[in-house]
Design an enzyme around this catalytic site. Structure first.
Site, PDB file in Angstrom:
ATOM      1  N   LYS A  95      10.228  -7.803  -3.922  1.00 31.62           N
ATOM      2  CA  LYS A  95       9.133  -7.814  -4.893  1.00 31.62           C
ATOM      3  C   LYS A  95       9.217  -6.487  -5.645  1.00 31.62           C
ATOM      4  O   LYS A  95       9.049  -5.415  -5.053  1.00 31.62           O
ATOM      5  CB  LYS A  95       7.778  -7.950  -4.198  1.00 31.62           C
ATOM      6  CG  LYS A  95       6.619  -7.939  -5.191  1.00 31.62           C
ATOM      7  CD  LYS A  95       5.274  -7.826  -4.502  1.00 31.62           C
ATOM      8  CE  LYS A  95       4.196  -7.557  -5.543  1.00 31.62           C
ATOM      9  NZ  LYS A  95       2.884  -7.245  -4.927  1.00 31.62           N
ATOM     10  N   GLY A 156      -6.155  -4.603  -6.262  1.00 28.55           N
ATOM     11  CA  GLY A 156      -7.261  -4.131  -5.445  1.00 28.55           C
ATOM     12  C   GLY A 156      -8.638  -4.230  -6.064  1.00 28.55           C
ATOM     13  O   GLY A 156      -9.623  -3.816  -5.445  1.00 28.55           O
ATOM     14  N   ALA A 183      -2.102 -10.150  -7.332  1.00 28.97           N
ATOM     15  CA  ALA A 183      -2.999  -9.004  -7.501  1.00 28.97           C
ATOM     16  C   ALA A 183      -4.297  -9.375  -8.204  1.00 28.97           C
ATOM     17  O   ALA A 183      -4.329 -10.194  -9.121  1.00 28.97           O
ATOM     18  CB  ALA A 183      -2.321  -7.860  -8.248  1.00 28.97           C
ATOM     19  N   GLY A 184      -5.372  -8.740  -7.736  1.00 30.39           N
ATOM     20  CA  GLY A 184      -6.662  -8.825  -8.396  1.00 30.39           C
ATOM     21  C   GLY A 184      -7.586  -9.913  -7.908  1.00 30.39           C
ATOM     22  O   GLY A 184      -8.750  -9.973  -8.326  1.00 30.39           O
ATOM     23  N   THR A 206      -5.734  -7.126  -0.408  1.00 30.92           N
ATOM     24  CA  THR A 206      -6.990  -6.408  -0.211  1.00 30.92           C
ATOM     25  C   THR A 206      -8.156  -7.343   0.082  1.00 30.92           C
ATOM     26  O   THR A 206      -9.010  -7.042   0.925  1.00 30.92           O
ATOM     27  CB  THR A 206      -7.308  -5.556  -1.447  1.00 30.92           C
ATOM     28  OG1 THR A 206      -6.174  -4.738  -1.754  1.00 30.92           O
ATOM     29  CG2 THR A 206      -8.501  -4.661  -1.201  1.00 30.92           C
TER      30      THR A 206
END
Length: 256
Positions: A95, A156, A183-184, A206
Site C-alpha cells: 500500500k 483518522g 481513510a476517513g 481508527t
C-alpha cells in the site's frame, strides 16, 4: 473480488495500529472477518527484529498482509520502505503512501505517481492511497497500478465520504478497476454508502481501533459492507423528485 489475481473473501480491510492490546486487535479481526490486514513497516524493527512479536501476532490473524509505507513524505523514503516490506513480509503487495501535506495527510500526487512507476517496474503490486482526482487516477493506472484506493476523507477524521460527486465520477470513469475507499470512515453507515455506489471494498483503522468496543464496531462495519454490496448488486431504484404511491390506487373506493 480479486486484487492482482488473488481472490479475497471479504470486502472489509482493517489496519492493525492503535489498538489497546493484542487481544483487542485479535478479537476485532475475528469479528470483522476481514480478509486483508494492513501493517506499517515501521512496526517491524530491523536489526534485532524488535517487532518480531507483533509480526507473529499478525500471522496468527490468518489474513492476507498488505504492508504500507505510512508516514513517508518522499519518493525515496516510500520506495525504500516498500523494499524493506518486501523482504520482511515476503510479499510484492504494497500500500503506497506518499504524504504531501502534514495537516490533511493528503497524498503528494506527483511523488505518488513517480513512486508507483518505480515500484511497478520493480515487480511490486501497488495499492496507491490517493484522492478522488480522475486525472491522478489515470496517471496511476498508466504507471502500472491495477487497484486504486481513494480516500473518503482525511486519515483518522471519521468524516465519511466528503465528496460523493468525486467518488461517483471516479467509479464511473474506471468501471473495471478494483477500487477501495481508504481513510476517513467513522461509521458503518458510511462504509455501506461506499459499497452502495459501487466501490469494491473499504479499508479502515481508527474507527475500529478507537471505538469504545473495537470488536463490536468491527462486526458492525462487516455487516454494513455486506449490506451495501447487496444493495449495489440489487440495482437500486432511481431517486424521484415527486412522491409516488406504493399502494395501487386502481379499484379504490371513492366516497361522494
Amino acid at each position: 473480488m480479486q486484487f492482482y489475481g488473488t481472490e479475497i473473501a471479504s470486502r472489509l480491510m482493517l489496519g492493525t495500529a492503535q489498538y489497546h492490546s493484542p487481544a483487542v486487535l485479535a478479537e476485532a479481526f475475528r469479528r470483522s472477518g476481514a480478509g486483508i490486514g494492513t501493517v506499517s513497516v515501521r512496526r517491524e524493527a530491523g536489526g534485532e527484529r524488535a517487532g518480531a512479536a507483533f509480526w507473529d501476532l499478525v500471522r496468527e490473524l490468518g489474513v492476507t498482509v498488505l504492508p504500507n509505507t505510512a508516514g513517508c513524505h518522499s519518493v525515496r523514503e516510500a520506495v525504500t520502505t516498500a523494499q524493506m516490506a518486501r523482504e520482511l513480509f515476503d510479499t510484492p503487495w504494497i500500500k503506497l503512501e506518499v504524504i504531501g501535506h502534514a495537516d490533511t495527510l493528503q497524498p503528494d500526487p506527483f511523488g505518488l505517481v513517480e513512486a508507483a512507476r518505480i515500484l511497478s517496474d520493480d515487480g511490486f503490486k501497488v495499492f496507491p492511497y490517493t484522492t478522488e482526482d480522475v486525472v491522478l487516477a489515470g496517471r496511476l493506472l498508466e504507471a502500472g497500478c491495477e487497484v486504486l484506493m481513494p480516500w473518503g476523507a482525511p486519515i483518522g477524521t471519521g468524516l465519511g465520504l466528503t465528496n460523493i460527486y468525486g467518488l461517483r465520477t471516479l467509479r464511473a470513469q474506471f468501471p473495471d478497476v478494483p477500487m477501495v475507499v481508504d481513510a476517513g470512515l467513522g461509521l458503518p453507515s458510511q462504509a455501506a454508502m461506499a459499497m452502495e455506489i459501487g466501490f469494491d471494498a473499504v479499508l479502515l483503522n481508527t474507527a475500529v481501533a478507537k471505538a469504545g468496543n473495537p470488536a463490536a464496531m468491527a462486526e458492525g462495519f462487516a455487516r454494513a459492507v455486506e449490506a451495501g454490496r447487496l444493495a449495489f448488486e440489487a440495482d437500486p431504484m432511481e431517486p424521484r423528485d415527486m412522491a409516488a404511491p406504493s399502494t395501487p390506487v386502481i379499484g379504490r373506493a371513492f366516497l361522494e
